[in-house]
Every structure is written in C-alpha cells, then in structure tokens.
Design a protein around this motif. Structure first.
Motif, mmCIF file in Angstrom:
data_model
loop_
_atom_site.group_PDB
_atom_site.id
_atom_site.type_symbol
_atom_site.label_atom_id
_atom_site.label_comp_id
_atom_site.label_asym_id
_atom_site.label_seq_id
_atom_site.Cartn_x
_atom_site.Cartn_y
_atom_site.Cartn_z
ATOM 1 N N UNK A 1 43.096 -1.479 116.980
ATOM 2 C CA UNK A 1 41.897 -0.679 116.644
ATOM 3 C C UNK A 1 42.312 0.724 116.187
ATOM 4 N N UNK A 2 43.333 1.283 116.829
ATOM 5 C CA UNK A 2 43.840 2.600 116.405
ATOM 6 C C UNK A 2 44.380 2.505 114.978
ATOM 7 N N UNK A 3 45.079 1.415 114.679
ATOM 8 C CA UNK A 3 45.602 1.232 113.311
ATOM 9 C C UNK A 3 44.461 1.100 112.305
ATOM 10 N N UNK A 4 43.392 0.391 112.689
ATOM 11 C CA UNK A 4 42.232 0.256 111.788
ATOM 12 C C UNK A 4 41.604 1.614 111.523
ATOM 13 N N UNK A 5 41.558 2.474 112.551
ATOM 14 C CA UNK A 5 40.993 3.824 112.383
ATOM 15 C C UNK A 5 41.857 4.638 111.417
ATOM 16 N N UNK A 6 43.173 4.541 111.564
ATOM 17 C CA UNK A 6 44.069 5.268 110.633
ATOM 18 C C UNK A 6 43.890 4.718 109.224
ATOM 19 N N UNK A 7 43.655 3.402 109.121
ATOM 20 C CA UNK A 7 43.365 2.808 107.804
ATOM 21 C C UNK A 7 42.098 3.391 107.192
ATOM 22 N N UNK A 8 41.079 3.637 108.035
ATOM 23 C CA UNK A 8 39.830 4.257 107.540
ATOM 24 C C UNK A 8 40.130 5.626 106.943
ATOM 25 N N UNK A 9 41.060 6.368 107.592
ATOM 26 C CA UNK A 9 41.432 7.694 107.085
ATOM 27 C C UNK A 9 42.264 7.619 105.801
ATOM 28 N N UNK A 10 43.218 6.686 105.773
ATOM 29 C CA UNK A 10 44.282 6.767 104.767
ATOM 30 C C UNK A 10 44.203 5.743 103.637
ATOM 31 N N UNK A 11 43.599 4.588 103.895
ATOM 32 C CA UNK A 11 43.591 3.543 102.862
ATOM 33 C C UNK A 11 42.367 3.672 101.970
ATOM 34 N N UNK A 12 42.434 3.142 100.741
ATOM 35 C CA UNK A 12 41.243 3.195 99.863
ATOM 36 C C UNK A 12 40.102 2.387 100.487
ATOM 37 N N UNK A 13 38.890 2.789 100.179
ATOM 38 C CA UNK A 13 37.714 2.075 100.705
ATOM 39 C C UNK A 13 37.700 0.639 100.191
ATOM 40 N N UNK A 14 37.395 -0.286 101.064
ATOM 41 C CA UNK A 14 37.310 -1.705 100.680
ATOM 42 C C UNK A 14 35.877 -1.990 100.220
ATOM 43 N N UNK A 15 35.698 -2.093 98.904
ATOM 44 C CA UNK A 15 34.330 -2.301 98.396
ATOM 45 C C UNK A 15 34.089 -3.754 97.975
ATOM 46 N N UNK A 16 34.954 -4.656 98.467
ATOM 47 C CA UNK A 16 34.777 -6.066 98.084
ATOM 48 C C UNK A 16 33.554 -6.653 98.792
ATOM 49 N N UNK A 17 32.901 -7.594 98.101
ATOM 50 C CA UNK A 17 31.725 -8.271 98.652
ATOM 51 C C UNK A 17 31.943 -9.770 98.471
ATOM 52 N N UNK A 18 31.665 -10.588 99.478
ATOM 53 C CA UNK A 18 31.832 -12.044 99.313
ATOM 54 C C UNK A 18 31.033 -12.575 98.127
ATOM 55 N N UNK A 19 31.581 -13.611 97.473
ATOM 56 C CA UNK A 19 30.953 -14.163 96.260
ATOM 57 C C UNK A 19 29.540 -14.668 96.498
ATOM 58 N N UNK A 20 29.284 -15.142 97.707
ATOM 59 C CA UNK A 20 27.977 -15.770 97.932
ATOM 60 C C UNK A 20 26.899 -14.773 98.359
ATOM 61 N N UNK A 21 27.235 -13.489 98.335
ATOM 62 C CA UNK A 21 26.226 -12.484 98.716
ATOM 63 C C UNK A 21 25.472 -12.021 97.486
ATOM 64 N N UNK A 22 24.161 -12.159 97.503
ATOM 65 C CA UNK A 22 23.333 -11.702 96.384
ATOM 66 C C UNK A 22 22.273 -10.770 96.936
ATOM 67 N N UNK A 23 22.642 -9.544 97.156
ATOM 68 C CA UNK A 23 21.661 -8.571 97.621
ATOM 69 C C UNK A 23 21.972 -7.241 96.959
ATOM 70 N N UNK A 24 21.042 -6.321 97.076
ATOM 71 C CA UNK A 24 21.211 -5.026 96.425
ATOM 72 C C UNK A 24 21.816 -4.049 97.417
ATOM 73 N N UNK A 25 22.890 -3.395 97.005
ATOM 74 C CA UNK A 25 23.450 -2.334 97.835
ATOM 75 C C UNK A 25 22.469 -1.164 97.852
ATOM 76 N N UNK A 26 22.475 -0.382 98.924
ATOM 77 C CA UNK A 26 21.546 0.750 99.001
ATOM 78 C C UNK A 26 21.751 1.662 97.798
ATOM 79 N N UNK A 27 23.029 1.907 97.476
ATOM 80 C CA UNK A 27 23.313 2.845 96.385
ATOM 81 C C UNK A 27 22.800 2.336 95.045
#
Length: 968
Positions: free
Chosen positions: A865-891
C-alpha cells in the motif's frame, strides 16, 4: 386505466382542454395528463383515440402530438431512473403504430412517423427487428399514400446516419438496413421514375409520385453518407442516370405560383445536388466517370434559374456542388482557365451575392431570421453563403487570379456606390460581402476570422470604406449598410489594430439607439465580441477604458430592449452580462439600478419562457451582480435576497421547469455568501428540496446537489437529525445511477466532512453496505475513483481505524480485499489535485495510524500500500478504462444540456477539505512515518526493505531527506 369508451371520452375532454386559450384550464389539463402518463394503457388510449373515426380531427391531431411528446420524454430510460412505460405497453405500441400511421390523415401521420423514429433510435434494429420487413411489405401495395408514409418514416429513422460517429454498432445497423432495404429502394425508384413518365399529364398523381421521389433521394443521401455501400456502387449508373434526368426535368404541372416556397421539383433538384456533391467529395474515384455530366448539368441549371426565393435552396446546393468539386485537386483542370474563372465570377458569384428585395423584406419583417442567416452560421442554405464558399474553394487553388478577378468587381461596385450612395447602397453591400469572402480563409463563431488572405488589406479597406459609415451620426439611415459595417468590424476584430477597435466602442454605443432591430442588435453583439478581443494575451479593451462611458452604455443597452422586437433580445442581454463582467468593481455602484431592470425582465419572462439563450444570460447577469457586490461587501447578500426571493418563490411554486435549475444555482451562491447561520427562510425551503419529484428530472440533479452541499457546509448544525435520513435517501438514489453516482459522492463527502459525528454515526454501516452493494452489482472506473476518495475522506475525518473496523464489521477481514482490489489496483486512476491530495493523506493515515495494518493478515499489505501511494505521487495517472464500460466521465459531461444549463458566473469555488493541512502530501507522509517509527521501533525498516521495489524506496528516501527525517 382500461381502454373503455368512457376513458376515451375523458381523454378526449382533457385533450380539448389542453387547447384552451385560458392558461389555467390549459395548465391544469397538462398537469393531469402528466400525472397519469405512468399508468398502464395511457399511450394505448391515445393511439385508440387517433384511430377513432368519430373523433374530431383536432382531437386526433392533439392526441398524436401528446403521444409523440410522451414517447420523446419517456421511451429512453435513463440509467438509475424507473421506466415510466409499462413493458406490455411498449410491445403493444410497436405492434400497433406502423399500421395506424399508414392509414392516418397526413397531420397525424407526420406525428406518428416522428414517434416511430424516436422509438427506432432506441430499439431499432435489435429490439424491433420486424420494423423494416413490415415497412418494405407496404411497397407492394402500390398505394403511394401508404408508400409515402413508409418512406417518410424510413427517412426519419435513417437520417441520423448523417451525423452519427463511426462505431461497430453503427456499421452493423447500417449493414442490416442495406441488406434488407437497399434493393427494395432501388426497385421502387425505378418503378416510381417510370410512373412519373406514364402519369406526366395527371397533376394529382404527379404530386404524390414526386413526393415519393423526393423522399427516395433523401434516403439515398442517408444510406450513402457513412461509406459507399456495395449495392449502390453496383447500381451507380442506374441512380446517376435518373439523377441527371431529374436535374433537367421540367413539368409545367409541378410548377408553383408561390414565389417564396420551393415546389417539389426545386426540392428534388436541390437534393440531387446534395447527393452528387456527397459522391464528389467522398467517393470521387468511383464517381469520376459521372462527374463531367453533372458539372455541365448543374452549371446550366445555375445560369437558367431565376432570382426567386423559392429557388434559393436549389441554387445554394448547386453552387455548393461546384464548390465541393472546385476544392478537390483531382478536378482542378475543370476550372483552370481565366475565362472559366471570369465566367463563374460574372454569372454565378456576383449575381448571387447581390441583395434582393426579398432580403430587404426579411431584414425589416423578420430580423431574427435575417440575423440567424447573416451572423449565426445558419445561412448554410443561402445563395450568399454558397457563393462565398465557392469563392473560398476557388481561392485554395487559384488565389491570385481569383482575387485579381474579383477585385475589379469590388472596385466597380464601390464606384457605383460613390456616384449615388442613396440609390446604389446595395452595390456597397455586395462589395463588403465580396471582400469578406475573399479575405476570410479561416473562421470560427467564437474567434471571428482566424486566418486571412495576404492579398487583401483588411485595415486599409476598413479605413477607406467602413469607418465613414461607422462615424455617421444618423444611426437609422441605410440600416442594412450600417449592419454590414458593424459586421465587418466584428468579423475582422482580431486582425484590426487595438486602437481601431477601441475607437469603435463609442460609435457602437451610439448605434444601440437605432430603431432597426438588426442594427441595434449588431451593435450589442459587436460590443460583446470586442470586449473579448485579446492581443498578445492582453485584453484590447480594458475596464478603465470602458468605465467613463459605462453609464451611457448600460442605459443604452436596457433602452434597446424596450424597442419593438427586442424585449427578449439574447444578444443585448449577453452584452449586458459581458459589460458587467468587464467592469468588475466599477459596476458595484450601478448594481441596485441594474437589479431593478433585471428583476423586471425575470418576472416578465418567467410567465412564458420562450428564449432559452436570453433567459440564460439574464441569470448570468444576476450571478455577476451577486459575485461583484458580495466580494467587496458580503453584507450586500441580504439586498439580493430581498429582491430575488419573490420572483424565485413564484418560479418554484409555478413549477417553471426551465428556470428551476437556475434558481437552485443562485440560491447556492447566496447561501455560500453567508458567514454565520443560514437564515430561516432558507431552512424553511430545505425539506422541500428532498422531495422525490424534484429528483425525477435529470436537469435538476447537479444544481440541487450543489444547493444541498451549500446547506450542509454552512448550516450543518441547523439540519435536524431526522432530515439526515432524507439526505441519505437522495444519496441512495444517486449512487444507484452510473450517470449521477459522482453527485451522490459529492453529497456523502460533505456529510462526512461537515455534519456532526453523533448524527451521522448510526447510519455509517448502512452507507457502507449500499456502496459495496453497488460495487458488486455495477462496478465502473468512475465509481471506484469516487469510492477511494470517500474511503480516504472517511479515514481523515473518522480515523483510519474506524474505516477498517467498519468494513471488517460487514465481513471479517474484508478490508484486505478492499486494499487488494481497490487501493492497490486503482489508486493510480484517481484524478484531480484535490482528490489526489485527499487520497494521499487518507492512505497515509491508514498506513501510520491504524496499528492493525502492521500485524496479522494485514502486515504483508502494508509495504504494498505504501508503494501504491508512492506510485500515486510519482507515476503518470492511469486513465485507462475497460473496453466494456460505456459511460460518461464527469469531465466529459457537457455543461449545457436541454434540461440543465450551468451558469458560468455561478461557478462554485473548488473546495479543498485539507486546505492549510498537509499542503505537501509527500512531506506529510515522511513526518507521519517518523511518528510511527518512534511508536513502533524497529518495525518499519524491515517492511520497507523486504516488501517494496528499489525505485519506490529511493523516492521515499528523497521525501525523508526533504523533511530532514531519518527512519530508524
């Protein structure tokens, strides 16, 4: 609601009342029908009433319109909302409607055809596979009244293919249609063209037959729009030969005496021009053998067609065809001669840029339509727009020769004007239009012209031919020319020097006094557009520049709205909004007076809202006034409440649906201005906001959620415990919807942040159960992101241990699944600075303040979990969405929908629940780890070194060094 004679009679009576001139009778009948429309058999009663031979014609038409609107509102079931149409009624409607439509009178047939197309958009072909075969079978009847009904319906279903985005689902649907319909359509076209020849002397038969041909041509366009179907490619010669024949068709029996409205022949020829232009643009390789014949035929058509209004669409489409051919490099040779360019200029462009008597009449009698065509871009079907497009198409390949050629005409037109300005003002009008066409190479509605031809000097023409008219003291003289020069200033506002547009402001204020609706509207629009101009990133017109004339400007704008034809002029109201915004603090002394005028308008338009843009800008003006005043003088909020509560109360009591979302947004703004307790008047309204009926309308949801957030934020201590139940009921409804679940989290986060813990605690387990239930039934990326933010918010406000205990209280050791399947896999997907900060601080608390995380089953999860938190700080945002999702993002959700218009100037300030606390989440993590290391000596380092990747350890070391911390 059984289908009985008495119920049919009662329904007929209510429909009769909806046509009453008495507003109260009409509204009561409409309200009653709305209240019973969820009853089983309601739509079938309407259909039976249309089918009843003894019913009055106007009742049958009223039933058809009511039915169509009912289908429009209710056929699509928005996710998270209940289906208002009984499943049996849905099936009965589909079985009954096509046959009823085909045997109904024309007025009823049109309404039912529209209803079929609305149903088809949702259900065709998957849920209504038999529709096409039922329609095709009617072709064999030989009855063209029935055939036309089928064609009209097919056209209304297929025309959406013209603007749908490409997708696998769309391809499959079009393929299904082509496989089943294309051959039948081609055979019908052949048979109908033969009948047109056979019945050439029968006016009644010809009208019906040519009506069919028009619809067939329209359907051809829709079916060929996305791609060239194999069937039409194989039968291209058949279709193109008939199209050529139709272009030269001239039957005296089909000619109309109406000078304004296009007859069937003109409409068919226009559609043929559209069809072949589509082929020339998209399928030029396959179409090229047929092209020369069409260029010749359409050129001949243009030269021989008169200036009458009824030929406008035909001429426009014919010119657009030439433009589409001219801009294709493959066809450059067709225009590559001085004589051809001169001929196009003389015989096509200049004659169709000339102002006609009909245009003058439109300017005087229907200024709104004139402006729509002239400045709003809805002039796509006008001769002038087509001529302008042709000039620009030719300029792509022959810019020098074209401008040289046309410059001679511009010069000649201007010389003609100078000889006798009063008699020859139309020559200058054409010259200005021609110069604008030649100069503008790129243009947008928002920015005006973005790219100009280097061969045309914009500023020189302005100084020589525009400025003198702009300085004219007689604002009512030659009004069309005045409109032209203001339009020139608007169109080239980004190319003209700053001092030129600054000098024009007083002149435009003067033109607001013109009695011509078009002129004073253009003056208002011109001011609004000029106030937005930026040169090198800075505003060309500043509030200091406008301030000395602000009083005169505002007086003139409000006076212009008192002139006949401008009572609800959206351009003037937008100019008022823009001026108020531009003047910033300078507007404050004027607000009491402005508020009187704005309130009077609000009371007037709320009786019958008919101009959505005007209404929107009116509410924006109120927002600017509130924002400007209360920023400097917070106590001014009471003056606004005193002034606005009366009209707002009337809007809510009268249920003026168009205005209610606006009222909610402004009430939110007003509550947000209060520093102490929320006044009792607001608290009296609070219970009514929880009423389920308000939440049935999707357009109410975003502003209502914001309003409830304002109540919770400012008056959490004033909301009684029993009202929390109502708030949570709203949350439960929203959380069930994929479209609105994020709004549910907005509410929930505010409840956790601001409501007193003793009131909320009894509901916590039920809240978590609802969230996990939704997660199990319908997991989406948007929901998971919101859920993670909520968990972290809860950990911050109620403690990390409480979060773990609550989740484990639902199912033992369930928190390990939450960490594994949500935090570790999806923390990287959280977006937005505030959300990321909440998650960073929340996860830090889980890691450092919940001792259960260090031992037992949860121990191995700690370093991950600590590594995941450091990933939130340091890694690029993961904006992938599963293929079967058909909904509108808030943005991605548009701010403007038919039912909800977000007010830009009511914008809610971003709320950061951690403002001033843990401003740097990385340092916050390091400090909390230090405290934990002191509390649990010797435990942290082994976990870090054995359970984390080297890169993550390296980042953690950097955080500790920055905070001057050494983890022992």
């Amino acid at each position: 609601m059984e289908i009985t004679p008495s119920n049919l009679e009662a329904m007929s009576g209510y429909l009769q009342q909806t046509l009453s001139p008495d507003q109260d009778i009409r509204r009561n009948a409409e309200k009653f029908l709305e209240s019973v429309e969820t009853n089983k058999n309601y739509p079938l009663l309407l259909l039976h009433l249309m089918d009843k031979d003894g019913a009055d014609a106007h009742i049958r038409v009223s039933a058809a319109v009511t039915f169509k609107n009912y289908i429009k509102r209710n056929w699509r079931v928005n996710e998270g909302f209940s289906d208002k149409i009984h499943p049996q009624d849905r099936e009965s409607i589909k079985q009954y409607i096509v046959g009823l439509m085909l045997k109904s009178p024309e007025q009823v047939q049109k309404q039912l055809s529209d209803a079929i197309s609305i149903i088809g958009r949702e259900d065709f072909p998957k849920k209504w596979p038999g529709l096409l075969s039922e329609m095709i079978s009617k072709f064999e009847t030989g009855d063209f009244n029935i055939i036309n009904g089928v064609l009209r319906t097919a056209h209304s279903i297929f025309k959406r293919y013209r603007h749908e985005f490409k997708s696998q689902e769309l391809w499959e649907e079009i393929k299904f249609v082509l496989d089943n319909f294309a051959t039948a359509l081609t055979e019908l076209f052949k048979a109908t063209m033969d009948l047109a020849t056979k019945h050439g002397n029968d006016p009644k038969a010809l009208k019906v037959i040519f009506g069919s041909i028009l619809l067939i041509c329209k359907i051809f366009y829709s079916l060929n729009f996305q791609d060239l179907p194999e069937h039409f490619e194989d039968n291209m010669k058949v279709w193109m030969d008939y199209f050529l024949a139709l272009l030269s068709a001239d039957n005296k029996l089909l000619q109309t005496n109406d000078e304004a409205e296009a007859g069937l022949l003109e409409q068919i020829k226009s559609q043929v021009c559209d069809n072949v232009a589509l082929y020339a643009q998209k399928y030029d390789e396959e179409f090229s053998p047929h092209l020369p014949g069409f260029v010749t035929a359409i050129w001949g058509l243009l030269i021989s067609t008169g200036q009458g209004v009824k030929y406008d669409l035909l001429v426009s489409n014919a010119i657009q065809f030439l433009a589409s051919v001219a801009e294709r490099p493959a066809y450059k040779g067709l225009f590559d001669s001085v004589d051809t360019l001169a001929s196009i200029c003389e015989k096509v462009v200049v004659p169709n840029m000339q102002l006609r008597n009909a245009d003058e009449e439109l300017f005087e009698d229907n200024p709104e339509e004139y402006m729509r065509r002239d400045i709003e871009g809805s002039d796509v079907d006008t001769r002038r727009r087509a001529a302008c497009d042709l000039v620009q198409a030719l300029c792509k390949s022959f810019e020098g020769p074209v401008i040289q050629n046309f410059s001679r005409y511009v010069q000649a037109l201007l010389e003609e004007y100078v000889k006798n300005p009063n008699a020859n003002w139309k020559s200058k009008d054409a010259a200005i239009f021609l110069v604008t066409s030649l100069a503008a190479k790129g243009q947008t509605q928002k920015q005006g012209v973005t790219q100009t031809s280097e061969l045309v000097n914009i500023t020189e023409f302005y100084q020589a031919h525009i400025l003198s008219d702009l300085k004219s003291s007689n604002v009512d003289e030659m009004p069309i020319l005045k409109a032209d020069i203001i339009k020139y200033l608007m169109v080239f506002r980004n190319q003209l020097p700053a001092n030129v547009i600054q000098d024009a402001v007083p002149d435009l204020i003067r033109f607001l006094r013109s009695h011509s609706v078009v002129v004073h509207t253009y003056a208002a629009l011109g001011l609004e557009r000029l106030f937005m101009v930026r040169h090198n990133g800075t505003a060309a017109i500043t509030c200091e520049l406008v301030h000395p004339m602000a009083g005169e400007l505002m007086t003139s704008l409000f006076a212009a709205m008192e002139m006949p034809g401008s009572a609800e002029n959206e351009y003037i109201m937008k100019a008022i909004m823009r001026t108020m915004s531009l003047l910033q603090d300078y507007i404050i002394p004027m607000i009491p007076e402005l508020l009187v005028g704005l309130k009077a308008k609000l009371l007037l338009v709320s009786k019958n809202p008919s101009k959505p843009h005007f209404n929107h800008y009116l509410f924006e003006c109120l927002c600017v006034a509130i924002r400007s005043s209360c920023k400097k003088h917070p106590e001014a909020v009471s003056a606004f409440e005193e002034s606005l509560f009366q009209p707002f109360t009337e809007i809510l009591q009268q249920d003026v649906q168009e205005f209610i979302p606006y009222v909610f947004q402004i009430l939110s703004m007003l509550i947000e201005q209060h520093t102490g307790q929320i006044p009792d008047t607001y608290m009296a309204l609070f219970p009514h906001l929880l009423a389920p009926v308000l939440w049935e309308r999707p357009g109410n949801i975003p502003p209502l959620v914001r309003l409830l957030q304002a109540y919770i934020h400012k008056g959490s201590g004033q909301i009684e415990a029993d009202k929390l139940n109502g708030l949570l009921g709203v949350f439960q409804k929203l959380i069930a919807s994929k479209s609105h679940d994020h709004e549910g989290f907005y509410l929930l986060n505010y409840i956790v942040e601001f409501m007193p813990k003793p009131i909320v605690t009894p509901y916590i387990k039920q809240i978590f159960l609802l969230l996990f239930q939704r997660l199990t039934n319908s997991k989406t990326t948007k929901f998971i992101k919101s859920l993670l933010v909520f968990f972290c918010m809860y950990a911050i406000k109620y403690s990390a241990s409480s979060l773990i205990e609550t989740i484990d209280g639902i199912q033992p050791k369930m928190f390990s699944m939450v960490v594994e399947r949500l935090f570790l896999s999806d923390l990287q997907k959280v977006s937005g600075n505030t959300s990321k900060k909440i998650c960073a601080v929340g996860v830090t608390k889980i890691l450092t303040e919940a001792d259960s995380m260090l031992s037992g089953d949860y121990g191995p999860l700690w370093p991950r979990l600590l590594q995941a938190l450091i990933g939130l700080f340091e890694l690029p945002e993961d904006d992938s969405v599963p293929d079967d999702e058909h909904f509108i993002e808030i943005e991605d959700t548009p701010g403007y929908q038919t039912s909800y218009s977000q007010l830009a100037f009511a914008g809610k300030q971003d709320h950061d629940p951690l403002a001033g606390f843990a401003d740097d989440p990385k340092l916050n993590l390091a400090k909390h780890l230090e405290k934990m290391a002191t509390r649990c000596p010797g435990m942290i380092k082994p976990l870090i070194s054995s359970g984390m990747e080297a890169q993550a350890q390296s980042f953690l070391l950097q955080y500790c060094q920055s905070a001057n911390i050494n983890l022992v």
